[in-house]
Design a protein around this motif. Structure first.
Motif, PDB file in Angstrom:
ATOM      1  N   SER A  23       0.804  -1.217   0.000  1.00  0.00           N
ATOM      2  CA  SER A  23       0.000   0.000   0.000  1.00  0.00           C
ATOM      3  C   SER A  23       0.839   1.270   0.000  1.00  0.00           C
ATOM      4  O   SER A  23       0.331   2.347  -0.299  1.00  0.00           O
ATOM      5  CB  SER A  23      -0.939   0.007   1.198  1.00  0.00           C
ATOM      6  OG  SER A  23      -0.198   0.018   2.397  1.00  0.00           O
ATOM      7  N   PRO A  26       1.408   2.469  -4.050  1.00  0.00           N
ATOM      8  CA  PRO A  26       0.248   3.125  -4.638  1.00  0.00           C
ATOM      9  C   PRO A  26      -0.109   4.454  -3.962  1.00  0.00           C
ATOM     10  O   PRO A  26      -0.530   5.393  -4.626  1.00  0.00           O
ATOM     11  CB  PRO A  26      -0.878   2.105  -4.451  1.00  0.00           C
ATOM     12  CG  PRO A  26      -0.191   0.805  -4.425  1.00  0.00           C
ATOM     13  CD  PRO A  26       1.108   1.069  -3.729  1.00  0.00           C
ATOM     14  N   GLU A  30      -0.252   7.768  -6.112  1.00  0.00           N
ATOM     15  CA  GLU A  30      -1.486   8.542  -6.221  1.00  0.00           C
ATOM     16  C   GLU A  30      -1.274   9.981  -5.777  1.00  0.00           C
ATOM     17  O   GLU A  30      -1.789  10.911  -6.400  1.00  0.00           O
ATOM     18  CB  GLU A  30      -2.592   7.899  -5.393  1.00  0.00           C
ATOM     19  CG  GLU A  30      -3.133   6.635  -5.994  1.00  0.00           C
ATOM     20  CD  GLU A  30      -4.157   5.949  -5.121  1.00  0.00           C
ATOM     21  OE1 GLU A  30      -4.545   6.509  -4.073  1.00  0.00           O
ATOM     22  OE2 GLU A  30      -4.582   4.851  -5.497  1.00  0.00           O
ATOM     23  N   LEU A  59      -5.404   6.917 -11.770  1.00  0.00           N
ATOM     24  CA  LEU A  59      -5.568   6.543 -10.363  1.00  0.00           C
ATOM     25  C   LEU A  59      -6.170   5.152 -10.218  1.00  0.00           C
ATOM     26  O   LEU A  59      -5.798   4.399  -9.312  1.00  0.00           O
ATOM     27  CB  LEU A  59      -6.442   7.574  -9.634  1.00  0.00           C
ATOM     28  CG  LEU A  59      -5.798   8.922  -9.346  1.00  0.00           C
ATOM     29  CD1 LEU A  59      -6.809   9.844  -8.678  1.00  0.00           C
ATOM     30  CD2 LEU A  59      -4.558   8.785  -8.503  1.00  0.00           C
ATOM     31  N   GLU A  63      -4.313   2.186  -8.276  1.00  0.00           N
ATOM     32  CA  GLU A  63      -5.002   1.549  -7.157  1.00  0.00           C
ATOM     33  C   GLU A  63      -5.125   0.044  -7.346  1.00  0.00           C
ATOM     34  O   GLU A  63      -5.229  -0.702  -6.374  1.00  0.00           O
ATOM     35  CB  GLU A  63      -6.380   2.179  -6.983  1.00  0.00           C
ATOM     36  CG  GLU A  63      -7.106   1.746  -5.747  1.00  0.00           C
ATOM     37  CD  GLU A  63      -6.430   2.190  -4.466  1.00  0.00           C
ATOM     38  OE1 GLU A  63      -6.571   1.471  -3.468  1.00  0.00           O
ATOM     39  OE2 GLU A  63      -5.762   3.230  -4.473  1.00  0.00           O
TER      40      GLU A  63
END
Length: 91
Positions: A23, A26, A30, A59, A63
């Motif tokens: 995580s 990303p 982003e 995005l 994601e």
């Protein structure tokens, strides 16, 4: 520690590391994409619709990496393919 307990501990640890590391990338990607899009909109306000549409597509693709990491961690926790193998070998 039994073989089942060891597999469970390793699976839980690996699932946690997968989510933690999976995580970070990303989130950073982003954040950078949004910052660049805002800078582009500030320079060319007439192209805001095109930039925004392209931003949302980008995005969604970024994601998807986090979603894949989530899926892998759920497989490790709830549908671990190694459980059946080690139970068959162990008896």
């Amino acid at each position: 520690m039994t073989q089942d307990a060891l597999i469970a501990a390793i699976s839980i640890f690996t699932a946690g590391i997968t989510i933690a590391i999976g995580s970070i990338g990303p989130a950073l990607g982003e954040g950078r994409a949004v910052a660049q899009a805002l800078a582009a909109i500030a320079q060319q306000p007439d192209e805001a619709r095109t930039i925004t549409r392209t931003l949302f597509v980008g995005l969604a693709m970024v994601e998807s990496t986090a979603i894949y990491c989530f899926v892998v961690s759920m497989i490790l926790l709830f549908a671990n393919p190694y459980w059946d193998h080690f139970r068959a070998v162990g008896g």
